[in-house]
Motif scaffolding. Structure first.
Motif, PDB file in Angstrom:
ATOM      1  N   LYS A  78      37.555 -15.115 -13.531  1.00  0.00           N
ATOM      2  CA  LYS A  78      36.986 -14.960 -12.192  1.00  0.00           C
ATOM      3  C   LYS A  78      35.588 -14.362 -12.251  1.00  0.00           C
ATOM      4  O   LYS A  78      34.680 -14.738 -11.501  1.00  0.00           O
ATOM      5  CB  LYS A  78      37.908 -14.088 -11.342  1.00  0.00           C
ATOM      6  N   THR A  97      32.148 -15.915 -10.956  1.00  0.00           N
ATOM      7  CA  THR A  97      31.268 -15.207 -10.021  1.00  0.00           C
ATOM      8  C   THR A  97      29.851 -15.113 -10.569  1.00  0.00           C
ATOM      9  O   THR A  97      28.852 -15.354  -9.863  1.00  0.00           O
ATOM     10  CB  THR A  97      31.799 -13.790  -9.748  1.00  0.00           C
ATOM     11  N   ARG A 155      28.013 -18.391 -10.359  1.00  0.00           N
ATOM     12  CA  ARG A 155      27.501 -18.680  -9.032  1.00  0.00           C
ATOM     13  C   ARG A 155      26.223 -17.884  -8.737  1.00  0.00           C
ATOM     14  O   ARG A 155      25.260 -18.408  -8.189  1.00  0.00           O
ATOM     15  CB  ARG A 155      28.572 -18.351  -7.991  1.00  0.00           C
ATOM     16  N   GLN A 156      26.235 -16.628  -9.173  1.00  0.00           N
ATOM     17  CA  GLN A 156      25.048 -15.797  -8.929  1.00  0.00           C
ATOM     18  C   GLN A 156      23.834 -16.265  -9.753  1.00  0.00           C
ATOM     19  O   GLN A 156      22.701 -16.256  -9.262  1.00  0.00           O
ATOM     20  CB  GLN A 156      25.378 -14.334  -9.240  1.00  0.00           C
TER      21      GLN A 156
END
Length: 824
Positions: free
Chosen positions: A804, A808, A811-812
């Motif tokens: 996860k 994350t 995506r950042q």
């Protein structure tokens, strides 16, 4: 007129018709034009019966007269008889007299016959004498004519045609008028025009033979004229040198300001001997060719009043010969003899024309020779431009230049303008320089091929002196003794010598061009600059770019170019000593050797960097990472250790760079440091590209750890100061991008990276979001692949949390990348 009154007349008149007799008598009376006739006419005319009456009267008168005559005869009859009787008596005496006279006449005739014969003989002799006198007079008048005509025939036989024409003029004007009445004179007069035509034909034939002869002998005439001009020039040059020596000038400088060897100095005795020899051997065109046919033909045509025809024919034929002479052989450019023969023929042609111009009047003019020379000069220049362009041998071009100078000097001595030929020599000079450059390019290549690219070993002082006699080098460590090695290789003194030889070769072309020392200095410097900037530079670049050349050779090339660069000032002095033109002169050109050798040195340095990078690439290609390994090997990869060992040994080569003075030390440090920095940067870039390779889809954390061990070895190598001169951690900065990237993954410090991104004090300032995203995606795929293979890993909470987190972070990071693209 008495009227016949004889009886016969009376009977005649009685028988005839009285009217006819009367008319006849009347006509006679009228024709007499006497007064009686007029009276009788008037009587007849006035009286109708006058005719009858008159006849009656007339008959009576006649009868009376007859009677008187008869009386008269009767009276004299006796006397007549007596006279006859006397005559008969005299007859006998007359016969005797006749016999005597006949005898006397016979004797007289006999005696006169001899006299007559003698007289006739005398008369004949007198006639002969008179005829002889007349003949002698006529012969005396004709003999000079015959003698002159005989002289004419003799002159024709001995081919003295001009004298024969003069004799013809004398015959026509002075001798023939005296004897024009004689037939032989008419024959001679008729024969003279034929003789004149014969003389014209013979003279024209002699002229054609003469033209053919000078065409064949033009090269000999020209060769002799050029030889004389060269001898005269040599003599004048020697005399100038002697005067220079006498007045304190350097005897080694010629008229063009060019130094010459000492063995060329001519003593006064040699000059005198040369002058005597020159005077003894002076030959002119008249000595080599018999010009009498053209003189004779000109005089003959002038006497015949046809000089214009002769002049036109001569000029036309000579123009044709000029075109033939100016036509070169197709292979003339192959040998100097071809050029010499070509020039000799042209010089011979114009020497003949100059001789004809000065010894004849009107046959040719200065305007004609100038026109002919201008035409020839244009053709000569075009021919020389074409054929000189074919010459690839500088020695042949130099000999051609010398021939052109002699050719120009020779014709200039005969009054022909030759400035265009000297202008042409400047064009040929460029061609000569090109051939020199090509020749020296071969020499330079041979020198570089033969060079072992290693320092020159010197065993003793003698060998050291031999080296420095060829090349201006001062060893600051000379006091340390021998043996030793000089920093440059054997090619350096050889190149220096060849550059000086090139200057000498270029100088040779400047001789006899009637140029000032300043112009010669400028030509030498320009040609030397071409040699350095084009030929030598090209050879150095080709040498540097050779595939097989190694780093050691490249290092030696850098050393060599440094010393050649320092020697440029000595080449400047060398040219100055030749031309006596100071370098401080306003328009004096400078040598561009400094930039040439700097460019070569930079190219060598660049080639060092390139070859180092190529070698690094070869080692990188040996890398064989297991990108899916779970745990690292615990030691650096073998290919990388081999690479680091190679770099260490390579950088030791740079200790041979010249460092015996501050400049050399600075240069060696710069090259070594740049090479080392370039190698580290290229290694770092190559390693980074290996991680980011598009063909590499996934990477395990064990592979990241193994890769980190290799980068640590690279950092250790950089910190070990393989090349002195780096300050602090300057060299290690080459790997800073890799270090921060690997630290980010090793520590898994994404929160710090994302929080400090864009801050100057960021711990991971050198990590680009794009790079981090690409590597993270590869790691992410690697983790997913591990989970597929390990079913239990799917149930671990830590692994699920990590997945996860990665999602994350991805995506950042993508958000950062998109933001960067929008700002850009």
């Amino acid at each position: 007129m008495a009227i016949n009154t004889s009886p016969n007349a009376a009977g005649f008149y009685a028988e005839e018709n009285k009217d006819n007799v009367y008319e006849t008598v009347l006509g006679e009376i009228k024709y007499l034009e006497l007064p009686l006739g007029i009276t009788l006419g008037s009587v007849y005319d006035d009286q109708p019966n006058a005719h009858q009456k008159f006849m009656e009267k007339l008959d009576g008168c006649i009868r009376n007269h007859d009677k008187e005559i008869e009386k008269m005869c009767n009276f004299h009859h006796q006397g007549f008889v007596d006279a006859i009787t006397e005559l008969l008596k005299v007859r006998a005496d007359a016969e005797k007299l006749k016999v005597q006279v006949t005898d006397t006449n016979r004797r007289l005739q006999d005696a006169g016959r001899e006299v007559i014969a003698e007289t006739e003989e005398i008369i004949h002799c007198r006639l002969q004498q008179r005829n002889i006198t007349t003949v002698v007079e006529k012969l005396q008048l004709c003999l000079p004519v015959l003698e002159m005509y005989s002289k004419l025939k003799e002159q024709m036989n001995v081919k003295r045609y001009y004298s024969a024409l003069k004799t013809m003029e004398q015959l026509e004007n002075f001798y023939f008028p005296r004897v024009s009445q004689y037939r032989f004179c008419q024959i001679m007069i008729e024969n003279l025009p034929k003789l004149r035509e014969e003389i014209k034909e013979i003279s024209m034939s002699d002229l054609k033979d003469f033209l053919e002869s000078i065409r064949k002998h033009s090269d000999k005439i020209g060769e002799t004229a050029m030889k004389q001009a060269q001898q005269q020039k040599t003599f004048n040059t020697g005399l100038q040198k002697q005067n220079n020596f006498r007045y304190g000038k350097s005897p080694y400088i010629n008229n063009d300001g060019i130094p010459e060897p000492r063995n060329k100095i001519v003593s006064k005795q040699n000059l005198e001997e040369e002058e005597e020899e020159h005077e003894d051997e002076v030959l002119t065109a008249h000595d080599l060719v018999d010009f009498s046919p053209v003189y004779r033909c000109l005089h003959i045509y002038s006497v015949l009043g046809d000089a214009e025809t002769f002049e036109n024919y001569y000029r036309k034929q000579r123009r044709k010969q000029a075109r033939l002479v100016l036509q070169p052989q197709s292979n003339m450019h192959e040998t100097v003899e071809g050029y010499r023969r070509y020039f000799s023929q042209i010089v011979g042609f114009f020497v003949v024309e100059d001789h004809i111009l000065h010894v004849t009047q009107g046959l040719i003019t200065r305007a004609y020779t100038d026109e002919l020379w201008n035409m020839a000069l244009s053709k000569i220049i075009a021919v020389l431009r074409t054929h000189s362009s074919y010459c690839t041998d500088p020695d042949l071009v130099l000999e051609l230049k010398n021939l052109i100078v002699v050719f120009a000097d020779t014709l200039q001595g005969y009054g022909f303008p030759v400035n265009r030929l000297f202008d042409l020599l400047f064009e040929i000079r460029d061609q000569y320089n090109e051939t020199l450059l090509k020749k020296w390019a071969v020499l330079f290549r041979d020198i570089f091929e033969a060079d072992n690219c290693s320092p020159i070993p010197v065993s003793n002082e003698e060998e050291y002196k031999i080296v420095i006699s060829k090349f201006p080098f001062q060893d600051p460590e000379l006091d340390k003794g021998f043996p030793k090695k000089l920093p440059m290789s054997q090619s350096v003194p050889q190149i220096y010598i060849q550059v000086k030889e090139f200057i000498y070769a270029s100088l040779k072309f400047s001789e006899s061009l009637h140029r000032s020392s300043t112009e010669i200095d400028d030509m030498l410097r320009k040609s030397t600059n071409l040699l350095l900037t084009r030929t030598l530079s090209s050879c150095l670049q080709n040498l540097i770019k050779k595939p097989h050349i190694g780093l050691t050779e490249l290092v030696q090339i850098i050393i060599n170019t440094t010393h050649l660069e320092q020697a440029c000032k000595y080449l400047e002095d060398f040219i100055t000593n030749i031309t006596n033109i100071s370098q401080e002169t306003l328009h004096t050109a400078r040598l561009y050797g400094l930039s040439t050798f700097k460019d070569a040195r930079h190219a060598a340095e660049g080639e060092i960097y390139t070859k180092l990078n190529q070698k690094i690439d070869e080692f990188i290609q040996l890398a064989d990472y297991d990108w899916t390994m779970s745990e690292p090997d615990g030691r650096a990869s073998g290919y990388l250790m081999d690479l680091i060992n190679f770099l260490r040994s390579t950088f030791q080569v740079f200790t041979h760079l010249p460092n015996n003075n501050n400049d050399h030390a600075a240069m060696s440090g710069k090259v070594a440091q740049t090479a080392c920095m370039s190698a580290c940067q290229h290694l770092s870039t190559s390693l980074m590209q290996m991680l980011l390779d598009n063909d590499l889809k996934q990477i395990s954390m064990g592979a990241i750890q193994q890769f980190n061990l290799d980068v640590i070895q690279c950092e250790l190598f950089a910190s070990s100061e393989p090349v002195p001169g780096f300050h602090g951690e300057t060299l290690q900065l080459a790997f800073i991008d890799l270090r921060q990237l690997l630290d980010l993954f090793m520590v898994w410090d994404w929160s710090t990276y994302l929080a400090d991104y864009g801050q100057p004090s960021s711990k991971y300032l050198r990590v680009n979001p794009t790079t981090a995203l690409a590597l993270l995606e590869k790691v992410h795929r690697g983790m997913k692949d591990v989970k597929k293979n390990n079913i239990f890993a799917q149930f671990r909470k830590n692994d699920r949390d990590k997945q996860k987190l990665i999602e994350t972070v991805v995506r950042q990071l993508r958000g950062l990348v998109n933001g960067m693209s929008q700002h850009s």
